[in-house]
Design a protein around this motif. Structure first.
Motif, PDB file in Angstrom:
ATOM      1  N   LYS A 252       3.421   9.696  -9.521  1.00 29.97           N
ATOM      2  CA  LYS A 252       3.215   9.168 -10.880  1.00 29.97           C
ATOM      3  C   LYS A 252       4.463   8.441 -11.385  1.00 29.97           C
ATOM      4  N   GLN A 253       5.214   7.846 -10.478  1.00 26.36           N
ATOM      5  CA  GLN A 253       6.410   7.084 -10.817  1.00 26.36           C
ATOM      6  C   GLN A 253       6.444   5.812  -9.990  1.00 26.36           C
ATOM      7  N   ASP A 254       7.035   4.775 -10.562  1.00 27.84           N
ATOM      8  CA  ASP A 254       7.228   3.543  -9.799  1.00 27.84           C
ATOM      9  C   ASP A 254       8.288   3.762  -8.729  1.00 27.84           C
TER      10      ASP A 254
ATOM     11  N   MET B  97       0.830  -1.209   0.000  1.00 24.83           N
ATOM     12  CA  MET B  97       0.000   0.000   0.000  1.00 24.83           C
ATOM     13  C   MET B  97       0.865   1.260   0.000  1.00 24.83           C
ATOM     14  N   ALA B  98       1.973   1.222   0.724  1.00 22.76           N
ATOM     15  CA  ALA B  98       2.865   2.383   0.764  1.00 22.76           C
ATOM     16  C   ALA B  98       3.493   2.639  -0.608  1.00 22.76           C
ATOM     17  N   PHE B  99       3.907   1.560  -1.298  1.00 16.79           N
ATOM     18  CA  PHE B  99       4.474   1.722  -2.638  1.00 16.79           C
ATOM     19  C   PHE B  99       3.429   2.248  -3.624  1.00 16.79           C
ATOM     20  N   TYR B 100       2.194   1.786  -3.494  1.00 20.10           N
ATOM     21  CA  TYR B 100       1.123   2.254  -4.369  1.00 20.10           C
ATOM     22  C   TYR B 100       0.811   3.736  -4.097  1.00 20.10           C
ATOM     23  N   ALA B 101       0.827   4.121  -2.835  1.00 22.75           N
ATOM     24  CA  ALA B 101       0.607   5.527  -2.487  1.00 22.75           C
ATOM     25  C   ALA B 101       1.725   6.408  -3.069  1.00 22.75           C
ATOM     26  N   TYR B 102       2.956   5.904  -3.081  1.00 30.02           N
ATOM     27  CA  TYR B 102       4.068   6.633  -3.686  1.00 30.02           C
ATOM     28  C   TYR B 102       3.805   6.863  -5.178  1.00 30.02           C
ATOM     29  N   PHE B 103       3.282   5.828  -5.863  1.00 29.35           N
ATOM     30  CA  PHE B 103       2.979   5.971  -7.284  1.00 29.35           C
ATOM     31  C   PHE B 103       1.849   6.981  -7.507  1.00 29.35           C
TER      32      PHE B 103
ATOM     33  N   LYS C  43      15.956   7.815  -4.680  1.00 25.91           N
ATOM     34  CA  LYS C  43      17.112   8.520  -4.103  1.00 25.91           C
ATOM     35  C   LYS C  43      17.267   9.906  -4.729  1.00 25.91           C
ATOM     36  N   ASP C  44      17.156   9.996  -6.077  1.00 23.97           N
ATOM     37  CA  ASP C  44      17.275  11.295  -6.749  1.00 23.97           C
ATOM     38  C   ASP C  44      16.165  12.243  -6.310  1.00 23.97           C
ATOM     39  N   ARG C  45      14.971  11.716  -6.142  1.00 22.33           N
ATOM     40  CA  ARG C  45      13.859  12.563  -5.723  1.00 22.33           C
ATOM     41  C   ARG C  45      14.103  13.114  -4.317  1.00 22.33           C
ATOM     42  N   GLN C  46      14.615  12.279  -3.440  1.00 26.53           N
ATOM     43  CA  GLN C  46      14.912  12.720  -2.086  1.00 26.53           C
ATOM     44  C   GLN C  46      16.043  13.751  -2.081  1.00 26.53           C
ATOM     45  N   PHE C  47      17.024  13.542  -2.976  1.00 24.67           N
ATOM     46  CA  PHE C  47      18.127  14.504  -3.071  1.00 24.67           C
ATOM     47  C   PHE C  47      17.606  15.868  -3.525  1.00 24.67           C
ATOM     48  N   LEU C  48      16.740  15.904  -4.550  1.00 26.25           N
ATOM     49  CA  LEU C  48      16.196  17.170  -5.019  1.00 26.25           C
ATOM     50  C   LEU C  48      15.355  17.854  -3.941  1.00 26.25           C
ATOM     51  N   HIS C  49      14.589  17.058  -3.204  1.00 28.63           N
ATOM     52  CA  HIS C  49      13.792  17.627  -2.118  1.00 28.63           C
ATOM     53  C   HIS C  49      14.697  18.285  -1.071  1.00 28.63           C
ATOM     54  N   SER C  50      15.757  17.594  -0.717  1.00 31.33           N
ATOM     55  CA  SER C  50      16.690  18.151   0.269  1.00 31.33           C
ATOM     56  C   SER C  50      17.419  19.367  -0.286  1.00 31.33           C
ATOM     57  N   PHE C  51      17.762  19.308  -1.590  1.00 26.60           N
ATOM     58  CA  PHE C  51      18.494  20.417  -2.208  1.00 26.60           C
ATOM     59  C   PHE C  51      17.656  21.689  -2.208  1.00 26.60           C
ATOM     60  N   TYR C  52      16.395  21.602  -2.627  1.00 23.90           N
ATOM     61  CA  TYR C  52      15.545  22.793  -2.679  1.00 23.90           C
ATOM     62  C   TYR C  52      15.196  23.300  -1.274  1.00 23.90           C
TER      63      TYR C  52
END
Length: 294
Positions: free
Chosen positions: A229-231, A219-225, A238-247
């Protein structure tokens, strides 16, 4: 027909007395000289000869001409500084002494296609000669401008690059910590499940627990999608978390990401322009030919 002072001229001669024909691409004006009583041809260069120069040529040819002027059809006097190219676009009156000649504008179709092609060849040759003579100076001046712009952009980017490097290091460290924390939590969960299964309870009791843990993870993985809108793929996460931290860190340190990106784009465009400009300096080619090759 009246002159500029309102006095009528003694004679108004029809347009046949003054004719304009094109020969070798240039207009030739033929008129009857009043004193010598003979027809004379005057070849003019429309883009270089002025009305005043043409009238001076007529007076030099016939010393008996005391006064020569040109008037428009509405009676206004044509300035001596007017180019013949402008004059020949409309009908006009040529006044010699007290005789007014009615002159019709030449038909442009008389400049046949062969002469037009010759004129285009001459214009093209003049343009190429001008480019060949002035290209190097223009390129050197343009190169100097681009180099100054390049130095200015690099000077503006230097403090931003230093700030970006600090923010990138901080965001990367934070992302790595979260990855290790995730690994530690998964290890702790596995150890807790093993301890409860073998030492506290039996597998019959722990099996439903592990089932619901697995279902909750799905359910957590499905909520992430649904949210992104990404698997859920580990490198992408990891890249998404890096961008979040960067901004987040950029807002905290007041780092203008939009301005930094704009400066980087301008720097890339300037370097590309400089590269394209320096290429013809070695090849001795005009800028026009670079675009043709591309």
């Amino acid at each position: 027909w009246r002159g500029q002072q309102g006095a009528p001229y003694s004679t108004l001669v029809p347009s046949e007395e003054v004719t304009i024909d094109y020969r070798h691409g240039l207009p030739m004006i033929t008129l009857m000289l009043p004193t010598r009583r003979e027809r004379c041809q005057f070849t003019v260069k429309p883009m270089m000869t002025t009305v005043g120069a043409f009238l001076q040529d007529v007076q030099r040819e016939d010393k008996g001409i005391e006064k020569a002027e040109i008037f428009a059809t509405d009676g206004s006097k044509v300035s001596d500084a007017t180019l013949m190219e402008v004059l020949l676009t409309n009908d006009f009156k040529l006044v010699i002494n007290n005789t007014a000649y009615s002159v019709s504008a030449p038909v442009k179709d008389k400049l046949n296609s062969e002469h037009a092609a010759e004129m285009e060849d001459v214009k093209s040759l003049v343009h190429r000669l001008f480019v060949a003579l002035h290209l190097e100076d223009h390129q050197i001046r343009k190169e100097r401008e681009l180099l100054q712009k390049l130095d200015h952009l690099k000077e503006e980017l230097l403090p931003l690059e230093e700030m970006k490097a600090r923010i990138t290091a901080s965001a990367d460290a934070k992302t790595s910590r979260l990855l290790w924390i995730g690994l530690a939590l998964m290890s702790a969960q596995g150890g807790a499940l093993a301890w409860l299964t073998w030492w506290v309870y039996s597998w019959d009791i722990m099996e439903p627990v592990t089932y619901f843990i697995t279902y909750g993870s799905a359910m957590a993985f499905y909520a992430y999608f649904v949210l992104t809108k990404q698997d859920y793929i580990y490198p992408a996460a990891k890249d998404r978390q890096f961008l979040h931290s960067f901004y987040w860190e950029s807002r905290k340190q007041h780092f203008n990401v939009e301005r930094y990106n704009k400066l980087k784009e301008d720097l890339a465009e300037t370097e590309e322009s400089l590269r394209r400009l320096r290429q013809p300096l070695h090849l001795r080619l005009p800028i026009q030919e670079i675009h043709d090759k591309d």
